[in-house]
Design a protein around this motif. Structure first.
Motif, PDB file in Angstrom:
ATOM      1  N   THR A   1       0.863  -0.916  -0.121  1.00  0.00           N
ATOM      2  CA  THR A   1      -0.160   0.152  -0.293  1.00  0.00           C
ATOM      3  C   THR A   1       1.016   1.653  -0.575  1.00  0.00           C
ATOM      4  OG1 THR A   1      -2.225  -1.338   1.527  1.00  0.00           O
ATOM      5  CG2 THR A   1      -1.867   1.343   1.000  1.00  0.00           C
ATOM      6  N   VAL A   2       1.954   1.204   0.680  1.00  0.00           N
ATOM      7  CA  VAL A   2       2.580   2.431   0.606  1.00  0.00           C
ATOM      8  C   VAL A   2       3.561   2.581  -0.491  1.00  0.00           C
ATOM      9  CG1 VAL A   2       5.148   3.289   1.361  1.00  0.00           C
ATOM     10  CG2 VAL A   2       3.300   1.725   3.179  1.00  0.00           C
ATOM     11  N   VAL A   3       3.796   1.413  -1.430  1.00  0.00           N
ATOM     12  CA  VAL A   3       4.127   1.384  -3.288  1.00  0.00           C
ATOM     13  C   VAL A   3       2.449   1.615  -4.356  1.00  0.00           C
ATOM     14  CG1 VAL A   3       4.829   0.169  -4.939  1.00  0.00           C
ATOM     15  CG2 VAL A   3       6.251  -0.205  -2.549  1.00  0.00           C
ATOM     16  N   ASN A   4       2.333   1.368  -3.890  1.00  0.00           N
ATOM     17  CA  ASN A   4       1.107   1.640  -4.854  1.00  0.00           C
ATOM     18  C   ASN A   4      -0.225   2.251  -4.390  1.00  0.00           C
ATOM     19  OD1 ASN A   4       2.215  -1.096  -6.619  1.00  0.00           O
ATOM     20  ND2 ASN A   4       0.595  -2.057  -5.472  1.00  0.00           N
ATOM     21  N   GLY A   5      -0.119   3.017  -2.942  1.00  0.00           N
ATOM     22  CA  GLY A   5      -1.237   3.885  -2.580  1.00  0.00           C
ATOM     23  C   GLY A   5      -0.630   5.020  -1.953  1.00  0.00           C
ATOM     24  N   GLU A   6       0.141   4.743  -1.233  1.00  0.00           N
ATOM     25  CA  GLU A   6       0.901   6.383  -0.794  1.00  0.00           C
ATOM     26  C   GLU A   6       1.636   7.082  -1.858  1.00  0.00           C
ATOM     27  OE1 GLU A   6       2.843   5.456   2.842  1.00  0.00           O
ATOM     28  OE2 GLU A   6       0.904   4.736   3.971  1.00  0.00           O
ATOM     29  N   ALA A   7       2.820   6.097  -2.665  1.00  0.00           N
ATOM     30  CA  ALA A   7       4.081   6.769  -3.222  1.00  0.00           C
ATOM     31  C   ALA A   7       2.963   7.941  -4.847  1.00  0.00           C
ATOM     32  CB  ALA A   7       4.436   6.252  -3.705  1.00  0.00           C
ATOM     33  N   PRO A   8       2.333   7.387  -5.284  1.00  0.00           N
ATOM     34  CA  PRO A   8       1.382   8.016  -6.335  1.00  0.00           C
ATOM     35  C   PRO A   8       0.596   9.220  -5.361  1.00  0.00           C
ATOM     36  CG  PRO A   8       1.077   5.515  -6.042  1.00  0.00           C
ATOM     37  CD  PRO A   8       1.586   5.477  -5.322  1.00  0.00           C
ATOM     38  N   GLY A   9      -0.300   8.890  -4.171  1.00  0.00           N
ATOM     39  CA  GLY A   9      -0.464  10.095  -3.657  1.00  0.00           C
ATOM     40  C   GLY A   9       0.418  11.646  -3.482  1.00  0.00           C
ATOM     41  N   ALA A  10       1.733  10.983  -3.416  1.00  0.00           N
ATOM     42  CA  ALA A  10       2.850  11.654  -3.190  1.00  0.00           C
ATOM     43  C   ALA A  10       2.873  12.788  -4.485  1.00  0.00           C
ATOM     44  CB  ALA A  10       3.798  11.777  -2.517  1.00  0.00           C
TER      45      ALA A  10
ATOM     46  N   ARG B   1      -5.240  20.268 -22.972  1.00  0.00           N
ATOM     47  CA  ARG B   1      -6.593  19.576 -22.438  1.00  0.00           C
ATOM     48  C   ARG B   1      -6.291  19.135 -20.459  1.00  0.00           C
ATOM     49  NH1 ARG B   1      -9.190  17.184 -27.096  1.00  0.00           N
ATOM     50  NH2 ARG B   1     -11.466  17.421 -25.523  1.00  0.00           N
ATOM     51  N   PRO B   2      -5.981  19.850 -19.708  1.00  0.00           N
ATOM     52  CA  PRO B   2      -6.237  19.483 -18.657  1.00  0.00           C
ATOM     53  C   PRO B   2      -7.640  18.956 -18.104  1.00  0.00           C
ATOM     54  CG  PRO B   2      -6.531  21.822 -18.496  1.00  0.00           C
ATOM     55  CD  PRO B   2      -5.335  21.039 -20.059  1.00  0.00           C
ATOM     56  N   GLU B   3      -8.925  19.798 -18.936  1.00  0.00           N
ATOM     57  CA  GLU B   3     -10.077  19.052 -18.793  1.00  0.00           C
ATOM     58  C   GLU B   3     -10.346  17.305 -19.572  1.00  0.00           C
ATOM     59  OE1 GLU B   3     -10.123  20.315 -23.277  1.00  0.00           O
ATOM     60  OE2 GLU B   3      -9.097  21.017 -21.192  1.00  0.00           O
ATOM     61  N   LEU B   4      -9.488  16.152 -19.873  1.00  0.00           N
ATOM     62  CA  LEU B   4      -9.318  15.280 -20.196  1.00  0.00           C
ATOM     63  C   LEU B   4      -8.673  14.886 -18.756  1.00  0.00           C
ATOM     64  CD1 LEU B   4      -7.276  15.479 -23.784  1.00  0.00           C
ATOM     65  CD2 LEU B   4     -10.110  15.180 -22.972  1.00  0.00           C
ATOM     66  N   SER B   5      -8.427  15.202 -17.650  1.00  0.00           N
ATOM     67  CA  SER B   5      -8.450  14.350 -16.493  1.00  0.00           C
ATOM     68  C   SER B   5      -9.390  13.654 -16.622  1.00  0.00           C
ATOM     69  CB  SER B   5      -7.874  15.125 -15.929  1.00  0.00           C
ATOM     70  OG  SER B   5      -6.661  16.118 -15.475  1.00  0.00           O
ATOM     71  N   GLY B   6      -9.300  12.114 -16.081  1.00  0.00           N
ATOM     72  CA  GLY B   6      -9.579  11.290 -15.615  1.00  0.00           C
ATOM     73  C   GLY B   6      -9.431   9.604 -15.544  1.00  0.00           C
ATOM     74  N   THR B   7     -10.162   8.856 -15.795  1.00  0.00           N
ATOM     75  CA  THR B   7      -9.769   7.257 -15.263  1.00  0.00           C
ATOM     76  C   THR B   7      -9.986   6.636 -16.958  1.00  0.00           C
ATOM     77  OG1 THR B   7     -10.215   7.246 -13.232  1.00  0.00           O
ATOM     78  CG2 THR B   7     -10.144   5.113 -13.939  1.00  0.00           C
ATOM     79  N   TYR B   8      -9.163   5.862 -17.488  1.00  0.00           N
ATOM     80  CA  TYR B   8      -9.535   5.600 -18.549  1.00  0.00           C
ATOM     81  C   TYR B   8      -8.874   3.554 -18.500  1.00  0.00           C
ATOM     82  CZ  TYR B   8      -9.845  10.251 -20.199  1.00  0.00           C
ATOM     83  OH  TYR B   8     -10.244  11.734 -19.865  1.00  0.00           O
ATOM     84  N   HIS B   9      -9.483   3.580 -19.127  1.00  0.00           N
ATOM     85  CA  HIS B   9      -8.734   1.797 -19.690  1.00  0.00           C
ATOM     86  C   HIS B   9      -7.929   1.417 -20.601  1.00  0.00           C
ATOM     87  CE1 HIS B   9     -12.756   0.186 -16.906  1.00  0.00           C
ATOM     88  NE2 HIS B   9     -11.870   1.146 -16.004  1.00  0.00           N
TER      89      HIS B   9
ATOM     90  N   GLU C   1      -7.253   6.971  -5.535  1.00  0.00           N
ATOM     91  CA  GLU C   1      -7.825   7.665  -4.600  1.00  0.00           C
ATOM     92  C   GLU C   1      -7.237   8.672  -4.669  1.00  0.00           C
ATOM     93  OE1 GLU C   1      -9.588   5.258  -1.977  1.00  0.00           O
ATOM     94  OE2 GLU C   1     -11.473   4.094  -2.608  1.00  0.00           O
ATOM     95  N   ALA C   2      -6.245   8.016  -4.124  1.00  0.00           N
ATOM     96  CA  ALA C   2      -5.427   9.230  -4.042  1.00  0.00           C
ATOM     97  C   ALA C   2      -4.833  10.265  -4.457  1.00  0.00           C
ATOM     98  CB  ALA C   2      -3.706   8.749  -3.150  1.00  0.00           C
ATOM     99  N   VAL C   3      -4.819   9.711  -6.480  1.00  0.00           N
ATOM    100  CA  VAL C   3      -4.491  10.253  -7.201  1.00  0.00           C
ATOM    101  C   VAL C   3      -5.502  11.484  -7.466  1.00  0.00           C
ATOM    102  CG1 VAL C   3      -3.839  10.722 -10.090  1.00  0.00           C
ATOM    103  CG2 VAL C   3      -2.545   8.745  -8.499  1.00  0.00           C
ATOM    104  N   ARG C   4      -6.733  11.447  -7.109  1.00  0.00           N
ATOM    105  CA  ARG C   4      -7.684  11.713  -7.502  1.00  0.00           C
ATOM    106  C   ARG C   4      -7.471  12.867  -6.482  1.00  0.00           C
ATOM    107  NH1 ARG C   4     -10.742   6.767  -7.842  1.00  0.00           N
ATOM    108  NH2 ARG C   4     -10.673   5.765 -10.280  1.00  0.00           N
ATOM    109  N   ALA C   5      -7.876  12.652  -5.367  1.00  0.00           N
ATOM    110  CA  ALA C   5      -7.628  13.466  -4.354  1.00  0.00           C
ATOM    111  C   ALA C   5      -6.916  14.493  -4.241  1.00  0.00           C
ATOM    112  CB  ALA C   5      -7.394  13.140  -3.135  1.00  0.00           C
ATOM    113  N   ALA C   6      -6.266  14.676  -5.066  1.00  0.00           N
ATOM    114  CA  ALA C   6      -4.851  15.515  -5.106  1.00  0.00           C
ATOM    115  C   ALA C   6      -5.072  16.316  -6.192  1.00  0.00           C
ATOM    116  CB  ALA C   6      -3.018  15.030  -6.010  1.00  0.00           C
ATOM    117  N   GLY C   7      -6.446  16.525  -7.029  1.00  0.00           N
ATOM    118  CA  GLY C   7      -7.168  17.556  -7.391  1.00  0.00           C
ATOM    119  C   GLY C   7      -5.503  18.667  -8.679  1.00  0.00           C
ATOM    120  N   GLY C   8      -5.189  17.958  -9.370  1.00  0.00           N
ATOM    121  CA  GLY C   8      -4.403  18.305  -9.967  1.00  0.00           C
ATOM    122  C   GLY C   8      -4.729  17.543 -11.663  1.00  0.00           C
TER     123      GLY C   8
END
Length: 292
Positions: A79-88, A207-215, A138-145
């Motif tokens: 979770t540190v590697v896959n969760g906290e690091a991407p959030g930071a 085009r920052p408005e393209l921000s989101g989740t993709y497959h 979730e951490a990436v989305r919460a960063a707001g960028g």
């Protein structure tokens, strides 16, 4: 310059093909790649500092904890590697006002049903690895960028350890291999993931408005057993595939039965779903070249 976390992984190595580092001090690099010696994902704040010091035009996170079964016993570390690091990383990118592209996985879903998963579908990971990757999303989305979360599946290339290389090794020495037939998904060439990451990073800058989740997963969807058959067919190996249920191949972590993912949102970046069979042919050619 695009800063890439990861140097030796499958996607990172394909990124290096597409956006090579500078060969001399006079060259302007297209990308800079950070290995564990420069940015340990076990230290989230060190990852953020690396971004703030480099001041790149964009960041791609192509590094992760990928030991799915080991994560069951080491979830905190995963979770540190896959969760906290991407959030930071995402927060540092938001501070600099630059795009962040993060690779995630089909394991954030429960694997129920037969319908392809949509990016907006509720998550329901079956195990520790999926939970750790969901924490990163979730951490990436919460960063707001400005960001793109790119979920993918069944990654393969000529590098590292993956299903294609395992099947080639077994197929060269066995008459029959037993392969799971009740897990369905899209094998995905690492080269196509790398290309998509670069396209997204560059597009998001404008085009920052393209921000989101993709497959992004290769088509058509197949079982692991049928994937193996195509590997043997293209490699001209006589090995036969014996279909078995997942229950005959127990693993520490549960794998999703349904890893089908809807790729249609990729069209916002002018991208199409890749044909994994064509990607497989390229990987087999790469492996042949490496062996010569």
């Amino acid at each position: 310059m695009i800063l890439v976390f990861g140097r030796t992984g499958q996607v990172a190595r394909e990124l290096a093909r597409l956006a090579p580092e500078a060969r001399s001090a006079e060259d302007v690099p297209e990308a800079r790649f950070l290995g564990r010696d420069e940015a340990d994902l076990g230290d989230a704040q060190a990852c953020a500092r690396a971004i703030l010091e480099a001041k790149p035009s964009a960041v791609i996170n192509a590094a992760a904890w990928t030991a799915v079964d080991r994560a069951e016993d080491e979830e905190a570390q995963a979770t540190v590697v896959n969760g906290e690091a991407p959030g930071a990383m995402a927060r540092a990118c938001a501070e600099l006002g630059i795009p962040f592209v993060h690779i995630s996985t089909d394991y954030v879903f429960s694997g129920e049903g037969t319908r392809p998963w949509q990016p907006e579908d509720p998550a329901g990971p079956l195990g520790a690895y999926g939970r750790s990757k969901l924490a990163g999303e979730e951490a990436v989305r919460a960063a707001g960028g400005t960001h793109a979360i790119l979920r993918t599946s069944w990654v393969f290339s000529a590098h590292g350890a993956n299903f294609v290389k395992t099947m080639l090794r077994h197929g060269a020495t066995r008459e029959t291999v037993s392969v799971v037939m009740d897990q369905i998904g899209g094998p995905t060439p690492a080269a196509d993931i790398a290309s998509a990451c670069l396209t997204m990073a560059r597009a998001l800058a404008a085009r920052p408005e393209l921000s989101g989740t993709y497959h992004l997963s290769g088509g058509p969807d197949v079982s692991w057993a049928d994937f193996a058959r195509e590997i043997f067919r293209q490699a001209d190996l006589p090995c036969r595939v014996q279909d078995i249920p997942s229950s005959d191949y127990p693993t520490r972590a549960h794998r999703p039965a349904n890893s089908r993912m809807d790729n249609s949102a990729l069209s916002r970046f002018g991208l199409d779903r890749p044909d994994w069979r064509q990607g497989l042919a390229r990987v087999l050619a790469d492996l042949q070249e490496i062996s010569e």
